[in-house]
Design a protein around this motif. Structure first.
Motif, PDB file in Angstrom:
ATOM      1  N   ARG B 262      51.138  25.510  41.406  1.00 55.68           N
ATOM      2  CA  ARG B 262      50.960  26.688  42.728  1.00 55.68           C
ATOM      3  C   ARG B 262      52.684  27.203  42.417  1.00 55.68           C
ATOM      4  N   ALA B 264      55.032  26.618  39.896  1.00 56.23           N
ATOM      5  CA  ALA B 264      55.116  27.056  38.414  1.00 56.23           C
ATOM      6  C   ALA B 264      55.189  28.006  38.051  1.00 56.23           C
ATOM      7  N   ILE B 265      53.232  28.723  38.243  1.00 56.13           N
ATOM      8  CA  ILE B 265      52.255  29.249  37.298  1.00 56.13           C
ATOM      9  C   ILE B 265      51.577  30.434  37.877  1.00 56.13           C
ATOM     10  N   LYS B 266      52.155  31.493  37.607  1.00 58.01           N
ATOM     11  CA  LYS B 266      51.744  32.509  38.315  1.00 58.01           C
ATOM     12  C   LYS B 266      51.230  32.535  37.903  1.00 58.01           C
ATOM     13  N   PRO B 267      49.517  32.796  37.797  1.00 57.54           N
ATOM     14  CA  PRO B 267      48.266  33.068  37.272  1.00 57.54           C
ATOM     15  C   PRO B 267      47.497  34.530  37.516  1.00 57.54           C
ATOM     16  N   ARG B 376      44.368  36.137  42.744  1.00 60.39           N
ATOM     17  CA  ARG B 376      45.261  34.993  42.984  1.00 60.39           C
ATOM     18  C   ARG B 376      44.835  33.552  43.586  1.00 60.39           C
ATOM     19  N   ALA B 377      44.387  33.859  45.158  1.00 64.59           N
ATOM     20  CA  ALA B 377      43.640  32.609  45.244  1.00 64.59           C
ATOM     21  C   ALA B 377      42.969  31.898  44.632  1.00 64.59           C
ATOM     22  N   ASP B 380      44.261  30.095  41.412  1.00 63.68           N
ATOM     23  CA  ASP B 380      45.430  29.584  41.738  1.00 63.68           C
ATOM     24  C   ASP B 380      44.670  28.154  41.950  1.00 63.68           C
TER      25      ASP B 380
END
Lengths: 504, 423
Positions: B262, B264-267, B376-377, B380
């Motif tokens: 959650r 480190a990764i920006k989906p 985005r949610a 994640d």
């Protein structure tokens, strides 16, 4: 002799699987922390400096004293901490900005209205934002790495330190040599501490090395000394858990039982207590007003202090009007004529009323700010009390100490509110001073007719600067640091006592 | 033979001090936590009923339906005790009026406890406790299941009997699952007792079914962790190595990976462009509406500004509470203007236009939300689900109805309610 034990323990740990895994996890997390901070921090700083510049220009735009009073000291922004990567401190939840609470304009008589001046708005928490749609997770800051891992990993290194050796029989062998029990224990303590801290220091250095590649992140000497303190606190915290591990290990016969007891203790202290103990404690504290009750009380007080006098003034005007003109005559008049007449009538405002009007405006500001301050103070007192109780858990203590040193979190929020209030007071004093300097004005602060019309030089207007000195941070963190040192001493002593009394 | 194996394994576990310690601590943590969670639930319930009362007052006071802005409050979910999910942190009331179609963007503040600053302390729900404590226990039961036995030599002894290797594994698995179920069911029983004692929390048959679902999910989750432990145990020679590996696997899967993914990764990248384009679209719709309004007014004898134009209404002035010159005169005169029917026509026309606009606007916003925030949610979630611990969290949230879909369903219900309300 003791150094012999330390080096033996340390080299044992160095070759073990747990050491390799520890290094891997700590390095991976610290690198992630640095990389993400590099990506997000410049944006935050840019945004802050942009909004501060706009706010400054807005404050300096008005040239008249009344306008200055009405526009107020403008937008207050919390400066993003350069050490935000150490502790996030719930910054997303806490208000990062304080601005005007709103404005109103009330008609006292036709054609005349009373306008409010600037007051400090209620700093709301950012609850229920769209971003809360995303799943929650703890930020991987130093606080996470330290509180969770520097407590878990020491347990991995110590659970079999005494009970395991006792099971294998090597403890008896070791103590057959001319060596005291406390020397053995201290040797084991220092060996395990080195084994945990070495990968941690390595990961910290790597983290700082990555961070220093960026020009946006400028760390001054104060920041470096804060970082030094933070690393010391972390070492102390790891020491506490090593001592806890040794206590349980000395008291139990079986290393499997030691481990499960330690893990359960860990879950209780590190996972459960910091979050639930605070809420649990708040249940028995004196209750605070809910937002609804607070709004109601404020509204009632304002109605009594402001709306009532204004209503009386309106009624008085109507009475005066009707005493001079009969209702029948008014109704017969053409519409436009009647309107002009009423306005002309109301333009003849008594100058004797002006002080009362000015007082009303300032009273409004005073009542609103007092209510907000009291409500916030009650809420903050509860939070501080709850935090005091969660300090039973060293994890919470470390978190608060780190937040204070990094300049984030709740203490920082309180500090920000204080400095905003201080600035507002200075700003008002500045206006009062300019007002006194002008002999021609009526000295009625709050209404345009009563205030000096001399232009104000923009450079003289005080500007808010959000600063946090090293001394401020140290003052708030000192109690926590002392508590941790005491805990370390206490647990170490406990380990000695238990080990000396235990059977081999 | 299998029965003897199971019996023996069970006895070994049940008689051990570690099992006893585990049960005691689990039960204590769960009971203390339930106490806190029940308190929080009661506070939110009080907040909800207060909101409801305000809404009722509003309905009773409203003079006409068109000026009514109705808020639909969402009651706190009793199952948020088990899985808090979005129930406690996402907004829980939606404004409904004929000029606005509810979307996720118009959701108001969440039901709060008395002191919102206490949100700084993160809340732990029961599922989280199970997730952390019981998975740890599962691994601790598993790590020496094979490695320990083979070290001690008992494995060789057992296999010298006429028993298959599969049977040994199965016996171990079954015994451990029974031992894990015991603290789970005991704490569940205590939770239910606490719930019935508190009275504010009412559980119907549907809720019990959902709780059953949560229990089944928990069992599946725990057997997952037990099997991971068993795998590590069979692959390593020494119990000590197996233990360290198990602990680190646990740290990574439960503690590190969900937070790391959650963090480190920006989906999906920056979505601000998509948002601005939607708001521009909405601005265009509003301009279109204004053009329609002007076109209508050009053919109408009304002059002045909406909503009252140059017509005096003593009634409406009084309501607006003003005391300007106009108002005072209006208060004194009572006119019956011949333009009133035109005014009515105007408002009838405009309310139609506004309703149409609201529908279009709502649709645009809904699409935007689905493509940005919701997407985005969900991404994640998908990334976090690579860890079984998060998979368990989201599965139980789905059972409890506190996940994203629960919120989307709630909004759909409010939209239906709005349609029923305005027609």
């Amino acid at each position: 002799m003791i150094w012999h034990i330390v080096t033996r323990e340390f080299s044992d740990h160095l070759n073990s699987l747990r050491f390799a895994l520890t290094t891997f996890i700590l390095v991976a997390l610290m690198v992630t922390n640095a990389v993400v901070h590099l990506q997000t921090h410049p944006d935050r700083v840019r945004h802050y400096s942009e909004s501060v510049t706009t706010a400054r220009n807005a404050v300096r735009a008005p040239t008249q004293l009344y306008l200055l009073l009405q526009k107020g000291p403008g937008d207050f922004r919390k400066r993003p901490s350069p050490l935000a990567f150490v502790a996030d401190g719930g910054e997303a939840l806490l208000p990062g900005r304080i601005w005007s609470g709103g404005s109103w304009s009330k008609t006292t008589s036709p054609g005349n209205s009373l306008k409010s001046v600037w007051w400090m708005g209620y700093p709301h928490l950012n609850l229920g934002a769209m971003s809360s749609l995303r799943p929650t997770a703890t930020k991987i800051d130093w606080v996470f790495i330290i509180t969770y891992l520097l407590s878990f990993l020491p347990l991995m290194f110590t659970f079999d330190a005494l009970s395991g050796e006792r099971e294998q029989g090597t403890l008896r062998l070791c103590l057959a040599n001319p060596i005291s029990r406390h020397a053995l224990l201290l040797g084991k303590f220092i060996g395990a501490l080195f084994a945990v801290l070495m990968p941690f220091y390595f990961a910290v250095l790597l983290n700082l090395a990555i961070l220093s590649t960026d020009t946006w992140i400028q760390l001054d000497t104060a920041a470096w000394s804060r970082l030094g303190l933070i690393v010391l606190i972390a070492s102390c915290y790891a020491g506490i858990f090593i001592a806890v591990g040794l206590i349980v290990s000395a008291a139990t016969r079986e290393s499997r039982l030691t481990l499960i007891l330690l893990l359960l203790i860990w879950v209780t202290i590190v996972v459960f207590m910091p979050s639930t103990l605070g809420t649990l404690a708040a249940k028995w504290m004196s209750p605070v007003q809910t937002q609804h009750q607070f709004n109601k009380a404020k509204k009632a007080a304002l109605a009594q202090a402001i709306d009532e006098p204004i209503k009386q003034m309106q009624e008085q005007f109507e009475k005066q009007l009707l005493s001079r003109y009969s209702l029948g005559a008014l109704l017969k008049m053409p519409r436009a004529e009647a309107q002009a007449m009423v306005e002309a009538e109301s333009a003849k405002v008594d100058d004797a009323d002006l002080p009362m009007l000015a007082a009303l405006v300032m009273k409004d500001v005073e009542v609103r700010e007092r209510f907000n301050r009291e409500h916030l103070a009650a809420q903050s007192a509860q939070v501080l009390q709850a935090r005091a109780i969660t300090r039973f858990s060293p994890a919470a203590t470390v978190q608060y100490a780190l937040e204070s040193l990094a300049g984030t979190g709740f203490n920082r929020h309180l500090h920000f509110l204080d400095s905003v209030r201080l600035h507002i007071r200075q700003f008002r004093e500045f206006i009062a001073e300019r007002e006194r300097a002008d002999a021609t004005s009526l000295h009625l602060i709050g209404i345009p007719q009563g205030m000096s019309e001399k232009p104000v030089p923009p450079q003289a207007i005080p500007i808010f600067e959000d600063t946090l000195t090293f001394r401020d941070t140290l003052n708030t963190a000192m109690g926590d640091i002392l508590l941790l040192v005491l805990l370390l001493g206490g647990f170490l002593l406990g380990a000695f006592l238990v080990f000396v009394r235990s059977e081999v | 033979m299998l029965r003897t194996l199971i019996r023996q394994e069970l006895l070994v576990h049940l008689m051990s001090a570690r099992f006893f310690a585990a049960v005691v601590i689990t039960v204590l943590l769960v009971v203390a936590n339930t106490f806190v969670l029940l308190g929080a639930y009661e506070e939110r319930l009080a907040n909800y009923s207060q909101r409801e009362a305000v809404i009722r007052e509003k309905i009773a006071d409203a003079p006409t339906y068109s000026v009514l802005r109705l808020a639909v409050a969402r009651p706190p979910n009793p199952l948020s005790l088990f899985s808090a999910g979005l129930d406690t942190r996402f907004g829980s009331s939606v404004d409904i009026s004929h000029t606005q179609v509810p979307s996720l963007l118009s959701v108001g503040a969440p039901l709060s406890s008395k002191n919102p600053y206490l949100n700084l302390f993160s809340h732990i729900d029961l599922v989280f406790l199970f997730q952390v404590v019981l998975s740890l226990l599962a691994l601790l039961f598993a790590y020496d299941a094979i490695a320990g036995d083979s070290e001690a030599g008992t494995l060789r002894l057992v296999l010298s009997h006429s028993v298959g290797r599969g049977a040994v594994l199965f016996a171990k698995y079954l015994a451990a699952m029974v031992c894990l179920l015991l603290p789970l069911l005991m704490s569940l029983l205590l939770v239910l007792i606490q719930c019935t004692l508190s009275r504010s929390l009412q559980l119907g048959p549907a809720e019990f079914l959902r709780i059953g679902g949560i229990v089944v999910t928990t069992v599946v989750y725990l057997s997952g962790f037990y099997l991971i432990g068993l795998l590590i145990s069979t692959m390593t020679r020494r119990a000590a190595t197996s233990l360290i590996l198990c602990m680190f696997v646990w740290v990574v899967l439960v503690l590190v990976y969900p937070n790391w993914s959650r963090f480190a990764i920006k989906p999906i990248g920056d979505t601000s462009a998509r948002r601005t384009s939607t708001y521009q679209q909405i601005d265009q719709m509003r301009e279109e509406e204004e053009r329609e309004e002007r076109r209508f007014l050009a053919n109408s004898p009304l002059t002045g500004k909406p909503p009252w134009f140059n017509i005096d209404f003593s009634e409406s002035w009084r309501r607006s509470g003003g005391h300007g010159a106009d108002q005072l005169i209006g208060k004194l005169r009572n006119t019956a203007d011949p333009l009133v029917p035109h005014l009515q026509q105007y408002h009838a026309f405009m309310s139609q236009v506004q309703t149409r606009l609201a529908e279009k606007e709502g649709l645009a916003k809904q699409q935007m939300v689905a493509e940005t925030y919701l997407r985005r949610a969900r991404w994640d979630e998908r990334l976090m689900k690579l860890s079984p611990a998060s998979l368990y969290t989201f599965a139980t949230a789905a059972w409890a109805g506190t996940d994203v879909d629960g919120i989307v369903d709630y909004l759909r219900a409010t939209r239906r309610y709005r349609r029923a309300f305005i027609t």
